[in-house]
Write a protein that holds these residues in place. Structure first.
Motif, PDB file in Angstrom:
ATOM      1  N   GLY A 172       1.361  -1.062  -0.089  1.00 52.96           N
ATOM      2  CA  GLY A 172       0.025  -0.250   0.044  1.00 52.96           C
ATOM      3  C   GLY A 172       0.680   1.343   0.119  1.00 52.96           C
ATOM      4  O   GLY A 172       0.155   2.724   0.096  1.00 52.96           O
ATOM      5  N   LYS A 173       2.553   1.236  -0.392  1.00 50.70           N
ATOM      6  CA  LYS A 173       3.257   2.229  -0.403  1.00 50.70           C
ATOM      7  C   LYS A 173       2.338   3.352  -1.388  1.00 50.70           C
ATOM      8  O   LYS A 173       2.518   4.954  -0.330  1.00 50.70           O
ATOM      9  CB  LYS A 173       4.472   1.769  -0.653  1.00 50.70           C
ATOM     10  CG  LYS A 173       5.092   1.263  -0.094  1.00 50.70           C
ATOM     11  CD  LYS A 173       6.953   0.626  -0.405  1.00 50.70           C
ATOM     12  CE  LYS A 173       7.000  -0.292  -1.636  1.00 50.70           C
ATOM     13  NZ  LYS A 173       5.628  -1.163  -2.114  1.00 50.70           N
ATOM     14  N   SER A 174       2.231   3.276  -2.002  1.00 48.44           N
ATOM     15  CA  SER A 174       2.144   4.316  -3.080  1.00 48.44           C
ATOM     16  C   SER A 174       0.747   5.070  -2.644  1.00 48.44           C
ATOM     17  O   SER A 174       0.792   5.867  -2.483  1.00 48.44           O
ATOM     18  CB  SER A 174       1.940   3.784  -4.850  1.00 48.44           C
ATOM     19  OG  SER A 174       2.988   3.015  -5.140  1.00 48.44           O
ATOM     20  N   SER A 175      -0.311   4.512  -2.818  1.00 51.01           N
ATOM     21  CA  SER A 175      -1.419   4.773  -2.576  1.00 51.01           C
ATOM     22  C   SER A 175      -1.192   5.735  -1.263  1.00 51.01           C
ATOM     23  O   SER A 175      -2.005   6.717  -1.116  1.00 51.01           O
ATOM     24  CB  SER A 175      -2.536   3.798  -2.570  1.00 51.01           C
ATOM     25  OG  SER A 175      -2.621   2.716  -1.970  1.00 51.01           O
ATOM     26  N   VAL A 176      -1.150   5.420   0.372  1.00 52.46           N
ATOM     27  CA  VAL A 176      -0.821   5.666   1.056  1.00 52.46           C
ATOM     28  C   VAL A 176      -0.143   6.819   1.794  1.00 52.46           C
ATOM     29  O   VAL A 176      -0.743   7.690   1.700  1.00 52.46           O
ATOM     30  CB  VAL A 176      -1.069   4.214   2.643  1.00 52.46           C
ATOM     31  CG1 VAL A 176      -0.589   5.190   4.093  1.00 52.46           C
ATOM     32  CG2 VAL A 176      -1.222   3.656   2.162  1.00 52.46           C
ATOM     33  N   ALA A 177       1.256   6.648   0.669  1.00 55.55           N
ATOM     34  CA  ALA A 177       1.974   7.706   0.743  1.00 55.55           C
ATOM     35  C   ALA A 177       1.639   8.932   0.287  1.00 55.55           C
ATOM     36  O   ALA A 177       1.853  10.500   0.065  1.00 55.55           O
ATOM     37  CB  ALA A 177       3.351   7.638  -0.569  1.00 55.55           C
ATOM     38  N   ARG A 178       0.655   9.347  -1.300  1.00 55.29           N
ATOM     39  CA  ARG A 178       0.133   9.525  -2.347  1.00 55.29           C
ATOM     40  C   ARG A 178      -1.316  10.303  -0.995  1.00 55.29           C
ATOM     41  O   ARG A 178      -1.299  12.011  -1.006  1.00 55.29           O
ATOM     42  CB  ARG A 178      -0.360   9.629  -3.729  1.00 55.29           C
ATOM     43  CG  ARG A 178      -0.321   9.047  -4.760  1.00 55.29           C
ATOM     44  CD  ARG A 178       0.103   8.923  -5.451  1.00 55.29           C
ATOM     45  NE  ARG A 178      -1.141  10.179  -6.172  1.00 55.29           N
ATOM     46  CZ  ARG A 178      -1.797   9.571  -7.025  1.00 55.29           C
ATOM     47  NH1 ARG A 178      -1.558   8.562  -8.212  1.00 55.29           N
ATOM     48  NH2 ARG A 178      -2.369  10.568  -8.420  1.00 55.29           N
ATOM     49  N   ALA A 179      -1.774   9.878  -1.224  1.00 51.33           N
ATOM     50  CA  ALA A 179      -2.851   9.979   0.198  1.00 51.33           C
ATOM     51  C   ALA A 179      -2.678  10.871   1.485  1.00 51.33           C
ATOM     52  O   ALA A 179      -2.907  11.997   2.060  1.00 51.33           O
ATOM     53  CB  ALA A 179      -3.640   8.805   0.542  1.00 51.33           C
ATOM     54  N   VAL A 180      -1.632  10.632   1.963  1.00 56.93           N
ATOM     55  CA  VAL A 180      -0.833  11.354   3.103  1.00 56.93           C
ATOM     56  C   VAL A 180      -0.212  12.447   2.744  1.00 56.93           C
ATOM     57  O   VAL A 180      -0.399  13.799   3.448  1.00 56.93           O
ATOM     58  CB  VAL A 180       0.465   9.925   4.460  1.00 56.93           C
ATOM     59  CG1 VAL A 180       1.048  11.728   5.260  1.00 56.93           C
ATOM     60  CG2 VAL A 180      -0.810   9.564   4.583  1.00 56.93           C
ATOM     61  N   ALA A 181       0.616  12.887   1.758  1.00 56.77           N
ATOM     62  CA  ALA A 181       1.012  13.642   1.158  1.00 56.77           C
ATOM     63  C   ALA A 181       0.322  15.022   1.724  1.00 56.77           C
ATOM     64  O   ALA A 181       0.136  15.732   1.120  1.00 56.77           O
ATOM     65  CB  ALA A 181       2.139  13.679  -0.359  1.00 56.77           C
ATOM     66  N   SER A 182      -1.054  14.632   0.326  1.00 59.22           N
ATOM     67  CA  SER A 182      -2.014  15.364  -0.557  1.00 59.22           C
ATOM     68  C   SER A 182      -2.957  15.657   0.629  1.00 59.22           C
ATOM     69  O   SER A 182      -2.874  17.083   0.635  1.00 59.22           O
ATOM     70  CB  SER A 182      -2.942  14.227  -1.060  1.00 59.22           C
ATOM     71  OG  SER A 182      -3.936  14.706  -1.355  1.00 59.22           O
ATOM     72  N   VAL A 219      -4.349   4.993   6.091  1.00 63.70           N
ATOM     73  CA  VAL A 219      -4.234   6.630   5.777  1.00 63.70           C
ATOM     74  C   VAL A 219      -4.197   7.116   7.486  1.00 63.70           C
ATOM     75  O   VAL A 219      -3.149   8.282   7.862  1.00 63.70           O
ATOM     76  CB  VAL A 219      -5.014   7.105   4.801  1.00 63.70           C
ATOM     77  CG1 VAL A 219      -3.984   8.784   5.140  1.00 63.70           C
ATOM     78  CG2 VAL A 219      -4.364   7.164   3.027  1.00 63.70           C
ATOM     79  N   GLU A 220      -5.125   6.783   7.961  1.00 64.02           N
ATOM     80  CA  GLU A 220      -5.563   7.742   9.548  1.00 64.02           C
ATOM     81  C   GLU A 220      -3.922   6.863  10.137  1.00 64.02           C
ATOM     82  O   GLU A 220      -3.653   7.656  10.760  1.00 64.02           O
ATOM     83  CB  GLU A 220      -6.935   6.732   9.445  1.00 64.02           C
ATOM     84  CG  GLU A 220      -7.675   7.962   8.754  1.00 64.02           C
ATOM     85  CD  GLU A 220      -8.012   9.177   8.954  1.00 64.02           C
ATOM     86  OE1 GLU A 220      -6.653   9.810  10.235  1.00 64.02           O
ATOM     87  OE2 GLU A 220      -8.495   9.822   8.371  1.00 64.02           O
ATOM     88  N   ALA A 221      -3.676   5.943   9.541  1.00 63.81           N
ATOM     89  CA  ALA A 221      -2.406   4.782  10.713  1.00 63.81           C
ATOM     90  C   ALA A 221      -1.234   5.981  10.516  1.00 63.81           C
ATOM     91  O   ALA A 221      -0.229   6.170  11.900  1.00 63.81           O
ATOM     92  CB  ALA A 221      -2.304   3.513  10.715  1.00 63.81           C
TER      93      ALA A 221
END
Ligand code: ADP
Ligand code: CDP
Length: 223
Positions: free
Chosen positions: A14-24, A214-216
């Protein structure tokens, strides 16, 4: 001052989807280092370089005119003015990328570029989320937040199968297994991302939703 969030993990964690959402969410920059290894592989094949010729591969990657987008809303990838965002995700690249990524001279070159981008975009936006296999350990071990995303092999296969085939039927999971498991094994010979290094927080996403992951990560950044 500049906040660097480093996220590593195996394929499908989940690196890409999580990192993108967190950065966003935080309005930080985003760096997908896997896209750089994929672009390097695309470029070598485009230049008709034999991937078993390590010297040629390294020289070709050192000359690669790569532009990688760092906006989490639209992280495009260009090589020499050609948009390669779509072709770098094909099975052709996924099955050959480890051959390029296990070349130590290639890693030295991309690591240098990654550190430069992390510094630049971080200063520009106040923070950056960088993800890959060796960000917490090699590229940016002094990051403010260091996370290893873990997910069971079963969960990772189901996710990738759903992405590639639209479902996680037994046949499709098996068709995905060769790519994912073999690639993780090959990549593990040069980076240790299957287990967290000292000081790196593991987040198990196997039973989480994407939003939960993402929340974690956001909780970890806030703590
Ligand atoms: P990686 O970059 O680690 O290979 P990706 O983010 O590309 O992973 O793919 C993970 C896939 O799994 C995405 O399609 C995402 O929507 C899905 N997914 C399902 N559950 C989760 C979760 N709990 N955390 C992260 N991704 C999840
Ligand atoms: O998302 P997925 O797991 O499919 O892979 P990726 O993150 O796009 O990375 C593609 C490939 O790049 C990996 O299989 C590794 O071979 C390489 N890679 C690496 O060696 N080091 C990194 N920091 C990131 C990716």
């Amino acid at each position: 001052d500049l906040v660097v969030v480093a996220i590593d993990g195996p394929s499908g964690s989940g690196k890409s989807s999580v990192a993108r959402a967190v950065a966003s969410r935080l309005r930080y920059g985003y760096l997908d280092t896997g896209a750089m290894y994929r672009a390097a592989t695309w470029w070598c094949l485009d230049q008709h370089v034999d991937l078993t010729d390590g010297e040629r591969v390294a020289a070709t990657v050192r000359a690669m005119p790569l532009t990688i987008g760092t906006d989490p809303e639209s992280p495009g990838v260009e090589v020499g003015g050609t948009d390669v965002s779509v072709p770098i995700r094909t099975t052709e690249i996924s099955t050959q990328v480890s051959a390029v990524a296990t070349n130590l001279e290639v890693r030295a070159e991309l690591r240098r570029r990654q550190r430069e981008i992390i510094g630049l975009v971080g200063r520009e936006r106040g923070g950056v989320v960088a993800e890959g296999r060796d960000i917490t350990t090699v590229v940016a071990p002094d990051s403010d937040v260091r996370i290893l995303l873990y997910a069971s092999e079963e969960a990772r296969l189901a996710r990738r199968s759903t992405e590639l085939h639209g479902n996680a039927s037994t046949a499709n999971v098996e068709a995905t297994r060769d790519q994912i498991v073999r690639r993780d094994r090959d990549d593990s010979t040069v980076s240790s991302f299957m287990q967290a290094a000292p000081g790196v927080t593991t987040i198990d996403t196997s039973d989480l939703t994407l939003q939960g992951s993402v929340e974690a990560v956001l909780d970890q950044i806030a703590s």
